[in-house]
Design a protein around this motif. Structure first.
Motif, PDB file in Angstrom:
ATOM      1  N   ASN A  23      21.894  30.167   5.316  1.00 16.14           N
ATOM      2  CA  ASN A  23      21.042  29.273   4.532  1.00 16.14           C
ATOM      3  C   ASN A  23      21.069  29.587   3.040  1.00 16.14           C
ATOM      4  O   ASN A  23      20.544  28.815   2.241  1.00 16.14           O
ATOM      5  N   ARG A 125      12.582  14.918  10.053  1.00 20.10           N
ATOM      6  CA  ARG A 125      13.123  15.586   8.855  1.00 20.10           C
ATOM      7  C   ARG A 125      13.584  14.617   7.761  1.00 20.10           C
ATOM      8  O   ARG A 125      14.776  14.452   7.520  1.00 20.10           O
ATOM      9  N   PRO A 126      12.631  14.004   7.065  1.00 26.77           N
ATOM     10  CA  PRO A 126      13.002  13.074   5.989  1.00 26.77           C
ATOM     11  C   PRO A 126      13.553  13.803   4.750  1.00 26.77           C
ATOM     12  O   PRO A 126      13.492  15.029   4.674  1.00 26.77           O
ATOM     13  N   VAL A 127      14.098  13.035   3.785  1.00 31.11           N
ATOM     14  CA  VAL A 127      14.578  13.630   2.525  1.00 31.11           C
ATOM     15  C   VAL A 127      13.864  12.996   1.322  1.00 31.11           C
ATOM     16  O   VAL A 127      14.375  12.993   0.222  1.00 31.11           O
ATOM     17  N   ASP A 128      12.656  12.443   1.590  1.00 34.47           N
ATOM     18  CA  ASP A 128      11.926  11.749   0.532  1.00 34.47           C
ATOM     19  C   ASP A 128      11.627  12.656  -0.667  1.00 34.47           C
ATOM     20  O   ASP A 128      11.645  12.206  -1.816  1.00 34.47           O
ATOM     21  N   LEU A 129      11.381  13.939  -0.422  1.00 33.07           N
ATOM     22  CA  LEU A 129      11.024  14.838  -1.535  1.00 33.07           C
ATOM     23  C   LEU A 129      12.229  15.069  -2.454  1.00 33.07           C
ATOM     24  O   LEU A 129      12.074  15.202  -3.672  1.00 33.07           O
ATOM     25  N   SER A 167       9.170  22.396   0.405  1.00 32.44           N
ATOM     26  CA  SER A 167      10.462  22.096   1.032  1.00 32.44           C
ATOM     27  C   SER A 167      11.557  22.979   0.437  1.00 32.44           C
ATOM     28  O   SER A 167      11.766  22.987  -0.780  1.00 32.44           O
ATOM     29  N   VAL A 168      12.242  23.689   1.317  1.00 25.85           N
ATOM     30  CA  VAL A 168      13.324  24.574   0.889  1.00 25.85           C
ATOM     31  C   VAL A 168      14.446  23.739   0.260  1.00 25.85           C
ATOM     32  O   VAL A 168      14.867  23.962  -0.876  1.00 25.85           O
ATOM     33  N   GLY A 169      14.923  22.747   0.997  1.00 22.97           N
ATOM     34  CA  GLY A 169      16.068  21.957   0.545  1.00 22.97           C
ATOM     35  C   GLY A 169      15.764  21.185  -0.730  1.00 22.97           C
ATOM     36  O   GLY A 169      16.590  21.138  -1.647  1.00 22.97           O
ATOM     37  N   ASP A 310      12.297  29.537  11.642  1.00 25.89           N
ATOM     38  CA  ASP A 310      13.603  29.814  12.244  1.00 25.89           C
ATOM     39  C   ASP A 310      13.594  31.038  13.163  1.00 25.89           C
ATOM     40  O   ASP A 310      14.626  31.363  13.756  1.00 25.89           O
ATOM     41  N   ILE A 332       5.702  23.993  10.666  1.00 24.30           N
ATOM     42  CA  ILE A 332       6.697  23.424   9.738  1.00 24.30           C
ATOM     43  C   ILE A 332       7.361  22.176  10.319  1.00 24.30           C
ATOM     44  O   ILE A 332       7.488  21.161   9.639  1.00 24.30           O
TER      45      ILE A 332
HETATM   46  C1  UD1 Z   1      15.582  24.796   5.544  1.00 23.26           C
HETATM   47  C2  UD1 Z   1      16.486  25.654   6.410  1.00 23.26           C
HETATM   48  C3  UD1 Z   1      16.021  25.612   7.860  1.00 23.26           C
HETATM   49  C4  UD1 Z   1      14.549  26.025   7.956  1.00 23.26           C
HETATM   50  C5  UD1 Z   1      13.698  25.204   6.994  1.00 23.26           C
HETATM   51  C6  UD1 Z   1      12.247  25.672   6.923  1.00 23.26           C
HETATM   52  C7  UD1 Z   1      18.625  25.520   5.309  1.00 23.26           C
HETATM   53  C8  UD1 Z   1      20.018  25.027   5.313  1.00 23.26           C
HETATM   54  N1  UD1 Z   1      17.829  25.133   6.305  1.00 23.26           N
HETATM   55  O1  UD1 Z   1      15.678  23.461   6.024  1.00 23.26           O
HETATM   56  O2  UD1 Z   1      16.834  26.506   8.617  1.00 23.26           O
HETATM   57  O3  UD1 Z   1      14.085  25.809   9.267  1.00 23.26           O
HETATM   58  O4  UD1 Z   1      14.240  25.280   5.658  1.00 23.26           O
HETATM   59  O5  UD1 Z   1      12.193  27.008   6.557  1.00 23.26           O
HETATM   60  O6  UD1 Z   1      18.229  26.287   4.437  1.00 23.26           O
HETATM   61  N2  UD1 Z   1      10.242  17.507   4.480  1.00 23.26           N
HETATM   62  C9  UD1 Z   1       9.784  16.284   4.113  1.00 23.26           C
HETATM   63  N3  UD1 Z   1      10.478  15.602   3.144  1.00 23.26           N
HETATM   64  C10 UD1 Z   1      11.597  16.121   2.554  1.00 23.26           C
HETATM   65  C11 UD1 Z   1      12.049  17.398   2.941  1.00 23.26           C
HETATM   66  C12 UD1 Z   1      11.344  18.070   3.910  1.00 23.26           C
HETATM   67  O7  UD1 Z   1       8.780  15.777   4.622  1.00 23.26           O
HETATM   68  O8  UD1 Z   1      12.186  15.452   1.676  1.00 23.26           O
HETATM   69  C13 UD1 Z   1       9.503  18.255   5.542  1.00 23.26           C
HETATM   70  C14 UD1 Z   1      10.366  18.570   6.757  1.00 23.26           C
HETATM   71  O9  UD1 Z   1      10.397  17.492   7.663  1.00 23.26           O
HETATM   72  C15 UD1 Z   1       9.668  19.784   7.311  1.00 23.26           C
HETATM   73  C16 UD1 Z   1       9.182  20.508   6.046  1.00 23.26           C
HETATM   74  O10 UD1 Z   1       9.164  19.518   5.013  1.00 23.26           O
HETATM   75  O11 UD1 Z   1       8.553  19.407   8.069  1.00 23.26           O
HETATM   76  C17 UD1 Z   1      10.028  21.684   5.608  1.00 23.26           C
HETATM   77  O12 UD1 Z   1      11.373  21.282   5.537  1.00 23.26           O
HETATM   78  P1  UD1 Z   1      12.403  21.935   4.513  1.00 23.26           P
HETATM   79  O13 UD1 Z   1      11.797  23.169   3.944  1.00 23.26           O
HETATM   80  O14 UD1 Z   1      12.857  20.887   3.558  1.00 23.26           O
HETATM   81  O15 UD1 Z   1      13.600  22.331   5.461  1.00 23.26           O
HETATM   82  P2  UD1 Z   1      15.139  22.253   5.146  1.00 23.26           P
HETATM   83  O16 UD1 Z   1      15.404  22.535   3.716  1.00 23.26           O
HETATM   84  O17 UD1 Z   1      15.711  21.017   5.740  1.00 23.26           O
END
Ligand code: UD1
Length: 427
Positions: A23, A125-129, A167-169, A310, A332
């Motif tokens: 990650n 798992r949306p990408v709105d953020l 949100s990590v990503g 995780d 989460i």
């Molecule tokens: C990353 C990790 C994953 C880990 C997760 C949480 C990588 C490649 N993957 O995933 O292994 O399980 O962090 O520690 O590093 N969300 C929204 N909108 C968004 C983005 C996220 O609502 O635009 C929500 C997700 O649905 C979830 C929460 O935010 O409920 C956390 O997600 P996020 O931290 O973004 O996880 P990833 O970056 O996808």
């Protein structure tokens, strides 16, 4: 399709070398899109997800070379000739982290077309953020035929972005984009995972100006261009936590070489309460079961520095044979209990109520054919198999190949009876 066979009951003893973090490596590789100079990463794990990212970057025109020295892999990337700014559905659907090319592409190339990842096994798992944050930096974004189409012909501009949810990503995408935006960006309520700090350190090595590392407020002063870097990938705290649980469940004693205690404080704290002993060594972390049975402890997943989602499936496997009850709450992701029916088939006693699972420790688990629908769920079944009576056959091994480097090798070197059965091999 390959399977894994485990004959339970062996105690793990010896040492396990922890790999570089998947990650961390995935977002790090995307920094190749931010510069025309060469960058090199050391300690890159040999995993299916890394191959997917390599293929995606190569399709954008990044030159990727992999070198093996001893057991360590280094990857050199050069994005001097980006020929295509589309991340196609076929690659993105394989791995959600593909969306991390969005920020760097739009920041340096003024445009990107990235497929929406769609649903996945652990929730919607949306990408709105990611999208809203980039819009705040001035990107024009439309959704067209399942693709995020982003444009910023004059470049991005710094802004104050407050994430409504951690949100990590999204933090990683915005951090990379802001490094090349004009002026100052504040990322507020940013995720604090060690992989983000590793990304920030790499970007600083490339000439970015970032303050607030390790906090939930990152301040980025945009620069005109970034240069090359040579950066080692941080150790995989999830892999370290997983093996710590494998040692604990088998009543073992193992040194995790390269494991960083400061990255898994919430995990060692839970496991210590359950009866596992940790001691720092010059090379890493020694894990051993203290005398007596494990005892059930309650666990709740949270963003870093809390207990990682995780490792939720793995800690649940650990609690299946502990004395007493354990309440495991997932905050989460929705729908991240797919390992429960499989663990139950092995004799575990688990009841799910909404986002919580009540695990009542049983005396023994029994081996069974099992399969899982995601990476961490799969490895939790391996942990259960290590302690179960008889044989466990794990199907859909490709999930493990996404995130655990040489898993069967690492475990068997410590005494586990575990082997990979190639397609067609006799059971
Ligand atoms: C990353 C990790 C994953 C880990 C997760 C949480 C990588 C490649 N993957 O995933 O292994 O399980 O962090 O520690 O590093 N969300 C929204 N909108 C968004 C983005 C996220 O609502 O635009 C929500 C997700 O649905 C979830 C929460 O935010 O409920 C956390 O997600 P996020 O931290 O973004 O996880 P990833 O970056 O996808």
């Amino acid at each position: 399709m390959d399977r894994i066979r485990i004959r339970g009951g062996k105690t793990l003893k010896g040492e396990i070398r922890i790999s570089g973090a998947k990650n961390a490596a995935l977002p790090l590789m995307c920094t190749a899109l931010l510069t025309d100079k060469e960058i090199r990463f050391d300690r890159v794990p040999d995993l299916a997800d890394i191959t997917t990212m390599t293929n995606l970057l190569a399709q954008h025109g990044v030159e990727v070379t992999t070198k093996l020295s001893g057991k360590e892999r280094s990857v050199t990337l050069c994005g001097s000739n980006i020929t295509d700014t589309t991340a196609p559905y076929d690659l993105v659907r394989k791995m959600r982290a593909s969306v991390l090319v969005l920020g760097p592409l739009v920041a340096r190339h003024g445009q990107a077309r990235v497929s929406l990842p769609g649903g996945c096994a652990i929730g919607t798992r949306p990408v709105d953020l990611h999208i809203k944050g980039l819009q705040q930096l001035g990107a024009e974004i439309d959704l067209q035929e399942g693709y995020i189409v982003a444009r910023a012909p004059k470049g991005l501009t710094g802004a104050e972005v407050t994430f409504p949810k951690v949100s990590v990503g999204a933090t990683e995408n915005l951090l990379m984009a802001a490094a090349l935006a004009k002026g100052e960006t504040h990322l507020i309520n940013a995720a604090r995972e060690p992989e983000i700090t590793d990304l920030a350190k790499c970007l600083i090595g490339m000439g970015a100006k970032i303050e607030g590392l390790g906090t939930d407020h990152l301040k980025i002063q945009g620069v005109d261009s970034l240069h090359g870097v040579n950066h080692p990938v941080v150790a995989d705290r999830i892999e370290a936590g997983t093996y710590a649980m494998a040692v604990a469940i088998t009543n073992g004693d193992v040194e995790l070489i390269g494991a960083q205690h400061d990255l898994i404080g919430s995990v060692t704290s839970v496991m210590s309460q359950a009866g596992v002993e940790f001691s720092e060594t010059p090379r890493g972390l020694r894990v051993k079961r203290t005398n007596g049975d494990l005892v059930g402890v309650d666990v709740m997943t949270e963003p870093f520095p809390g207990f990682p989602t995780d490792l939720q499936a793995q800690v649940m496997a650990l609690m299946t044979t502990a004395q007493g009850a354990s309440m495991i709450t997932e905050t989460i992701f929705e729908n991240r209990f797919m390992h429960v029916p499989e663990l139950t088939r092995m004799g575990a006693s688990i009841n799910v109520h909404g986002a919580s699972a009540m695990v009542r420790g049983v005396k023994r688990l029994t081996g069974a054919p099992v399969m899982a629908t995601d990476l961490r769920a799969s490895v939790s079944l391996v942990l259960a198999g290590l302690v179960a009576e008889g044989d466990t056959i794990l199907n859909r091994v490709y999930h493990l190949d996404r995130g655990y480097e040489r898993l069967t090798h690492k475990l068997s070197a410590c005494g586990a009876e575990i082997e990979r059965l190639s397609d067609g091999a006799a059971e």
